[in-house]
Design an enzyme around this catalytic site. Structure first.
Site, PDB file in Angstrom:
ATOM      1  CG  ASP B 491      -2.063   0.850   1.219  1.00  0.00           C
ATOM      2  OD1 ASP B 491      -2.241   1.539   0.196  1.00  0.00           O
ATOM      3  OD2 ASP B 491      -2.834   0.868   2.197  1.00  0.00           O
ATOM      4  CD  GLU B 494      -0.228   5.537  -3.555  1.00  0.00           C
ATOM      5  OE1 GLU B 494       0.350   5.742  -2.479  1.00  0.00           O
ATOM      6  OE2 GLU B 494      -1.035   4.620  -3.739  1.00  0.00           O
ATOM      7  CG  ASP B 567      -7.734   4.404   0.886  1.00  0.00           C
ATOM      8  OD1 ASP B 567      -7.533   3.184   0.712  1.00  0.00           O
ATOM      9  OD2 ASP B 567      -6.958   5.121   1.540  1.00  0.00           O
TER      10      ASP B 567
END
Lengths: 583, 900
Positions: B491, B494, B567
């Site tokens: 997770d 980015e 999300d």
């Protein structure tokens, strides 16, 4: 009907055998019929699984394992031959790679022991429960009687207070007239003196003010001190102006409470308005944050824990708000309890104050107050039994009032100061008695409104709190009142009493403190039979939704005991051959 | 959604400036020095100088020419590269970043050797052979590239037709010039100055364009962002960002970026891919944007802008949409074949708190007879967000916990994020610091950002050595408490940096080889994903297929694992947008993707949750997940009826696993996604082009989502000429029509196409592991000529033995009243074998005229009965089809079954 071959018997509950006897068998849901050779043929004919009790072919089927030596169970057909041993006798894995050994006897033994212990607990618990129920019903009846008595006493007392008030007002009026007259006379005299002394007085006053201020800042006891001091001051200072002392005092105390509760609600409102603001309001302001602060701030969006974690000072609007929010919340908590304390102490001091001057009712009074102060839910009974049951105290008051009233001569001027004081004191005492009585009536009424269970088995929960320590938290559960999670000096309200659920098997506390970015906290306490009232296993399965277990004799029910005994009996009769139950 | 936290185009100088340019307003670019070298075409691009410039050409330095290279690859792929001329005398010292590791290593083997270039007599145009029927045309002045059909000269894709090509060359900083950029208190030093690139690309004969994820949208087709009829819109932004509570419809960039766009129309499909990992902004221009009077409907112009990097672009000629996908897949690869468990149902929550919680949830599934394959642990399972560690209070015995799950055939996934806690007593941090493996800040120190773990640094996975090191962390020895049944979730890659500009890493941070973060931002997540997947591969000695879910992605991420849409929130609009989002991912190579069931943020109403399960059961990646502030939402918490509905939805997925697994295999070979837009299957049916509500699973199943609360009826367009069979009740509906259907609580509309055969398993187990030996059901939907066909792929579901031939691949054909099963095993792969004793227990025939009573099975001349039966084995299911009872043929064998 031909007998059912062994393989076809698989998974059938013995009670069901007769159903499968005929050569053409109906699906239990009535959808169709099937020939006996299709029974357990690994092809699902009845969507409800009737034809495949022993295979996994029908998704809605159930497989019966005999589990000799333990308890027979029905398992989902999805478990049949899936490589996992589900039945302790291994019968569900008759055609798979799983190597299941029969563990029923051992497991059954353990289960039987456990069940026996449970039955013992139920038996003992049942006895305790009976006693408790008996006591509870007696106590409840007594409460009802007390309430009735209190109500009738209240009536009498009310009348007395009314009379005293009328007298007092008359005295007030007379005195006021006298005072005005006297003032006029003194005015001209004083005018000259005042001129010269003005400066001095001013200085004195300022000093006085300062002291007062300091007191106010003393914290929780500040209000109290002032109240006491001002009371004393008045006493000492003014024989002449003593008229208003008591009333003022009562008034002040009252105002204080009002103020503080106002403050709370205001604060509460502010914080709840400001939470959404945070979300919108962060444009630009983040630029002044340190890098760490910014990181924490952003993280806190997901976690909602930001406020708690951010202990560093943060020079930013958003964080400030958040901090404020949390500190308001804390203050709020502290405040509520402090206010409570204040009130209690106020009462205390009231007593002392009164006692100083008059010890006539000392015994009654302080003891009754103590039980009240000791808090609704910590001492067994908020009402003092002596007071209520003793018929004399009310008579005594009546007599006293009577004599005081008679002793006072309205036609004598100037007003007899000592008599007037007497009346006033009597009025204050009696009306404070009345208000205490009324609060007792209301709290007792409140109590008796509660649902204490079918047999009032939860009656004694009313005045008790139960605690359980789990890691760093102490959970305090006060049935019919509230529940909290305490950590050191901070405590978080998990909820206020809502009701019982699942026919008195669950206690529900709702509307606790709001979780930041989450729901209001709540707690469900699941009750089970046990010999003592004990909280265990407090848990938070979903954020801010707490659960706890509580054992209590109140849940040791006869029906359930019978059920368990029957179960044990069944387990004992289903011994596999060759085994001897040593029981 | 914190809009202000993210830069819009106007706050982004390269975007703002490029967007205001009008067609042909820049100096013309002219092609010169054209030659063939090493089978490529190379040339120089030089801006034309207006006559004024010629006169005053004294002090302004002559701009360096750009180097252009055209290469042609098999199956109709053109690659165009344009970069600085580093051999020029005034060449910059810094090389612009060219994204490595995305183009498949064997792609170069597919290059066609260009023998020559043919030019027109006047020398104004050169043309190249591209593939049968297609050619590349290079216009010299002004420079323009066109891919077109040979005979008709119809253009398909062209670049710089509007003269918007602009390439800011690296240069020396002039005195007094300020290159810094500031945004919300963050300063980007921009030491190398402006270096953006922008150009226009036109898709001719296109009615819609698709692709360029990741954006949340309820529309699959990309909407115009500029031009007549567009009020005000940002361009589509490609910049991997961790966006808090993203909107369901916005062109702003989300967690991943794939600069690949497809066009489609009745004339065919085409594709364009720009391999560039810097921030990109893409405008889809509405007809008439350039004030041209002849605003044709058969062309879509687009405008591409990037902050840095080079021009490295790929043109795909199609002509069919599946051709385009295969062409794109030949550049960036196909999905890694997952293990079978990974395509089943996953149960996740932030957080399953401790071992007891895990055991309770696991038991809950058993208690309610709901299958699941994987239980997930989010960040709280670690010791203070130190990945590869456990909170030993909550998880004292992680191995035992995993073994308990494994005993029921279940797996576990733990999270491992790229932010490494800066704690000297944490071995990962210590090693990374000592070895210098972290990304550096602009001053050369280890970059220090804030994330879950507090002050954190980020491994520089651009460096192969760092990836190697990172991969080692997943060995069973290094990752204490891990077992072979544990897989990984990446997770925040980015990367998410809570205190960084736009919640990410500063653009002037430095990577391996002096590459600036701005140049590779969008590919950082892919490298992290890659290194993690490599780690699991190593852990299993190359024999166990990794499973790694990643949030960030780039072109090529499909080779490393699954992707989810991040999300999302528990609302109906986000349920709706999940379909176009997942379809877009599939079109751009990421076939193994899904959205969090129920929505990550917020509490779904039970009805929404049920509808979400019913839809998500068809997502390629099927996982429920929830934020830790939300109420618990395990499937059995909403009453018996809802539990039954969710169980049924999950059962549908499990019953279709043989079909899904076969589709995954197909996708891993061809690049054709599992979940497909309707127009991929019906490219000539105009009504499908803009359908964002329904989708296909493979070639045989059409699904229509229900996206509204309390919806009573729904209009479903069923494309094509053949009928469709309602999978709930077997009812037939004719194709080429819109049908108004009643909506039921128990399912969302789904249809099997007449002419298809879908292999299923109608036995339900705890997890896929226990299904391995269960018998199959074949559902045959006959078309108007009473024919149908389908496939089934089976292997061990776990290892790579299939690469050596250890698999079963069957083809089923029904025609002339006879069902035939034959192998389509590749004859060249026979090193290893896979065998299965599974049989076919049931064959359901939809559309067969009633009257058939018996079937004869060959070999063996064995008879079995045919009788009316239901489509599903559920209480209350009525007989709607003919069923061949217990043919009991082995799935691995050749056989025929004749219906009598």
């Amino acid at each position: 009907a031909t007998p059912i071959p062994n393989k076809q018997l698989l998974g059938i509950d013995p009670q069901d055998l007769s159903f499968y006897k005929s050569n053409v068998i109906k699906c239990k849901d009535g959808s169709k019929k099937f020939a006996k050779e299709l029974l357990n043929d690994e092809f699902c004919d009845c969507p409800d699984g009737t034809d495949e009790p022993g295979t996994s072919a029908c998704p809605e089927g159930k497989f019966y394992c005999q589990n000799a030596g333990h308890t027979p169970i029905k398992i989902f057909s999805s478990r049949v031959n899936d490589g996992v041993c589900d039945c302790c006798d291994g019968s569900d894995e008759y055609n798979s790679n799983a190597n299941c050994t029969n563990t029923c006897w051992e497991a059954g033994k353990v289960a039987r022991e456990k069940l026996k212990k449970k039955i013992e607990t139920f038996k003992e618990g049942l006895i305790i429960r009976k006693e408790e129920v008996e006591k509870a019903n007696k106590a409840y009846a007594k409460d009802e009687a007390d309430l009735a008595k209190l109500k009738s006493d209240e009536k009498v007392l009310k009348e007395l207070v009314q009379k005293l008030r009328e007298q007092k007002e008359r005295i007030d009026k007379l005195e006021e007239e006298e005072r005005l007259k006297k003032e006029k006379e003194e005015k001209s005299l004083r005018e000259e003196e005042e001129k010269s002394k003005e400066q001095e007085i001013k200085a004195d006053e300022t000093q006085n003010f300062d002291t007062m201020d300091n007191h106010e800042q003393d914290g929780s006891t500040g209000n109290l001190d002032i109240a006491v001091e001002s009371g004393n001051d008045n006493m000492v200072e003014s024989k002449k102006a003593s008229t208003q002392t008591a009333e003022q005092h009562v008034g002040e105390g009252h105002d204080d409470t009002l103020e503080s509760s106002d403050g709370i609600s205001q604060d509460g409102e502010i914080s709840s308005y400001e939470v959404p603001k945070q979300d919108q309001d962060d444009s630009g302001s983040t630029e002044e944050l340190s890098r760490e602060e910014l990181g924490r701030l952003v993280a806190s969006r997901w976690t909602s824990e930001g406020a708690d974690q951010t202990t560093d000072k943060i020079g930013n609007v958003e964080e400030d708000l958040m901090d404020q929010d949390s500190s308001v919340a804390h203050e709020h908590k502290g405040y509520t309890s402090e206010t409570d304390d204040d009130r209690e102490k106020d009462d205390d001091d009231d007593d002392n104050f009164e006692d100083d001057r008059d010890d006539e009712f000392e015994d009654d009074h302080s003891s009754s107050d103590a039980s009240y102060i000791a808090d609704e839910y910590e001492k067994p009974d908020p009402l003092d039994s002596i007071e209520v049951s003793s018929p004399t105290w009310l008579d005594k008051i009546q007599q006293t009032v009577q004599s005081v009233l008679q002793a006072f001569n309205f036609f004598k001027t100037p007003v007899n100061v000592s008599d007037a004081t007497h009346i006033r004191k009597e009025y204050d005492d009696t009306s404070s008695k009345l208000s205490k009585m009324q609060s007792r009536i209301s709290s007792l009424t409140e109590k008796l409104k509660r649902d204490f269970g079918k047999e009032k088995e939860f009656y004694f929960f009313y005045d008790q709190c139960f605690e359980s320590k789990q890691n760093k938290y102490v959970y305090k559960i006060c049935p019919f009142k509230q529940a909290s999670q305490d950590e050191g000096y901070s405590n978080t309200r998990l909820g206020s009493w809502d009701n019982f659920e699942e026919s008195y098997r669950v206690m529900v506390f709702n509307n606790g403190e709001k979780c930041w970015n989450g729901p209001d906290r709540s707690l469900k306490v699941r009750l089970r039979c046990g010999l003592k009232n004990e909280i265990s296993d407090v848990d938070e399965p979903s954020r801010c939704e707490y659960t706890a277990l509580m054992s209590t004799p109140a849940l040791c029910l006869e029906d359930k005991l019978k059920e368990l005994e029957k179960k044990l009996e069944q387990m004992n009769t289903r011994k596999p051959q060759g085994h001897h139950d040593e029981l | 959604w914190k809009k202000d936290e993210f830069r819009n185009c106007n706050q982004t100088p390269f975007c703002k400036c490029a967007r205001t340019r009008t067609p042909h307003s820049l100096p013309r670019l002219i092609v010169s020095d054209l030659l063939i070298s090493d089978g490529h075409l190379t040339a120089h691009l030089q801006p034309s100088l207006s006559s004024e410039d010629d006169v005053s050409a004294g002090d302004t330095p002559h701009p360096r020419p750009l180097v252009l290279r055209l290469s042609v690859y098999q199956d109709g792929i053109l690659r165009l590269k344009i970069d600085e001329d580093y051999s020029a005398p005034s060449a910059p010292s810094k090389q612009r970043f060219e994204v490595p590791d995305v183009v498949l290593p064997d792609f170069e083997d597919r290059r066609l050797w260009l023998p020559r270039v043919s030019s027109t007599e006047d020398g104004s145009i050169s043309s190249l052979y591209l593939s049968d029927g297609f050619e590349v045309v290079l216009r010299h002045d002004p420079f323009e590239i066109q891919v077109r059909r040979k005979r008709s000269n119809d253009p398909i894709i062209s670049l710089n037709s509007h003269g918007l090509f602009e390439f800011e060359q690296l240069r020396e900083k002039k005195e007094g010039e300020d290159w810094e950029e500031r945004f919300r208190g963050h300063t980007d030093t921009r030491p190398h100055g402006p270096q953006s690139i922008s150009f226009d690309v036109s898709f001719h004969g296109a009615e819609f364009v698709y692709g360029i994820p990741e954006h949340a949208s309820t529309s699959l087709a990309l909407r115009a962002t500029r031009g007549p009829g567009v009020d005000h819109s940002e361009p589509y932004r490609l910049f991997n960002l961790d966006v808090f509570e993203y909107l369901h419809d916005s062109p702003f960039g989300l967690y991943g970026s794939i600069p690949f766009m497809l066009s489609h129309g009745l004339k065919g499909s085409a594709g364009f891919f720009w391999l560039n990992a810097a921030e990109m902004q893409i405008d889809v221009l509405a007809p008439g944007w350039d004030d041209s009077a002849a605003a044709g409907n058969d062309r879509i112009d687009t405008f591409w802008m990037s902050e840095a990097g080079i021009v490295d672009t790929f043109f795909f000629v199609g002509p069919g949409p599946k051709d385009v996908l295969q062409q794109y897949a030949s550049v960036t690869g196909t999905l890694a074949m997952p293990q079978e468990f990974a395509i089943a149902y996953h149960q996740c929550r932030w957080n399953y708190r401790d071992e007891e919680d895990v055991a309770t949830v696991d038991a809950g599934f058993d208690e309610h007879d709901i299958p699941y394959d994987v239980l997930w642990l989010d960040i709280e399972h670690t010791d203070g967000k130190r990945y590869f560690t456990w909170d030993r209070v909550l998880f004292p015995n992680p191995e035992e916990m995993q073994k308990k799950l494994a005993a029921k055939g279940r797996h576990m996934v733990t999270i491992v994020d790229p932010h490494i806690k800066r704690d000297d007593s944490y071995y990962v941090h210590k090693e990374a610091t000592d070895k210098g493996y972290y990304v550096k800040d602009a001053t050369g120190k280890d970059f220090d950002g804030w994330c879950w773990s507090g002050s954190s640094s980020y491994p520089d996975t651009l460096n192969p050595e760092v990836r190697e090191w990172w991969a080692e962390k997943f060995s069973l020895k290094n990752y204490g408490g891990s077992t072979p049944s544990l897989y990984i979730w990446n997770d925040m890659n980015e990367p998410s940096v809570f205190n960084g500009p736009e919640i990410s890493m500063p653009r002037d941070a430095l990577h391996f080889g002096g590459v600036e973060h701005r140049e590779l931002h969008n590919v950082y997540g892919l490298y992290f994903h890659m290194a993690t997947a490599d780690g699991l591969l190593k852990r299993g000695n190359g024999k166990d297929r990794p499973f790694v879910l990643s949030r960030a992605f780039f072109a090529g991420s499909q080779r490393h694992g699954a992707i989810w849409t991040g999300d999302n929130s528990a609302d109906w609009d986000q349920l709706r947008s999940s379909v176009p989002m997942i379809l877009t991912l599939g079109l751009t190579g990421i076939s193994f993707s899904g959205a969090d069931v129920g929505g990550f943020f917020g509490n779904p109403e039970p009805e929404l949750l049920v509808r979400w399960y019913q839809l998500a059961a068809y997502y390629p990646f099927f996982r429920a997940h929830a934020h830790h502030d939300t109420k618990r939402r395990e499937p059995w918490l909403f009453g018996e009826r809802r539990t039954a509905l969710i169980r049924e939805a999950i059962h549908i997925r499990y019953s279709l696993l043989p079909y899904y697994y076969s589709l995954f295999r197909k996708a891993s070979i061809s690049g054709i996604p599992i979940m497909r837009p309707l127009w991929l299957e019906f490219p000539e049916d105009k009504k499908t082009f803009d359908n964002s509500e329904a989708f296909m699973i493979g070639e045989g199943i059409l699904v229509q989502g229900i996206y509204e609360e309390g919806q009573k009826s729904v209009s479903v367009y069923l494309p094509g000429e053949q009928s469709w069979y309602n999978m709930r009740n077997g009812a037939a509906y004719s194709g080429g029509q819109t049908h108004k259907l009643e909506v039921f609580e128990d399912s969302i509309p789904s249809f099997q196409k007449a002419g298809s055969i879908v292999p299923r398993k109608y036995r339900f187990r705890r997890s896929t592991t226990q299904m391995a030996n269960d018998p199959y059901t074949l559902v045959i939907a006959l078309n108007s000529s009473l024919a149908a066909e389908g496939e089934l792929y089976i292997d061990d579901g776990k290892s790579y033995d299939f690469e050596q031939g250890a698999y079963i691949h069957r083809r089923f054909v029904f025609s002339n009243g006879k069902l035939t099963s034959s192998t389509i095993h590749s004859a060249s792969l026979r090193e290893k074998k896979f065998s299965s004793s599974c049989t076919v227990e049931r064959i359901i025939l939809l559309g067969l005229p009633s009257g058939a009573k018996k079937a004869v099975i060959e070999p063996g001349n064995h008879e079995t009965e045919i009788e009316p039966g239901p489509l599903t084995l559920r209480g209350g299911a009525s007989s709607v089809a003919l069923v061949i009872r217990k043919p009991n043929v082995r799935i691995a064998d050749d056989w025929t079954i004749k219906v009598l």
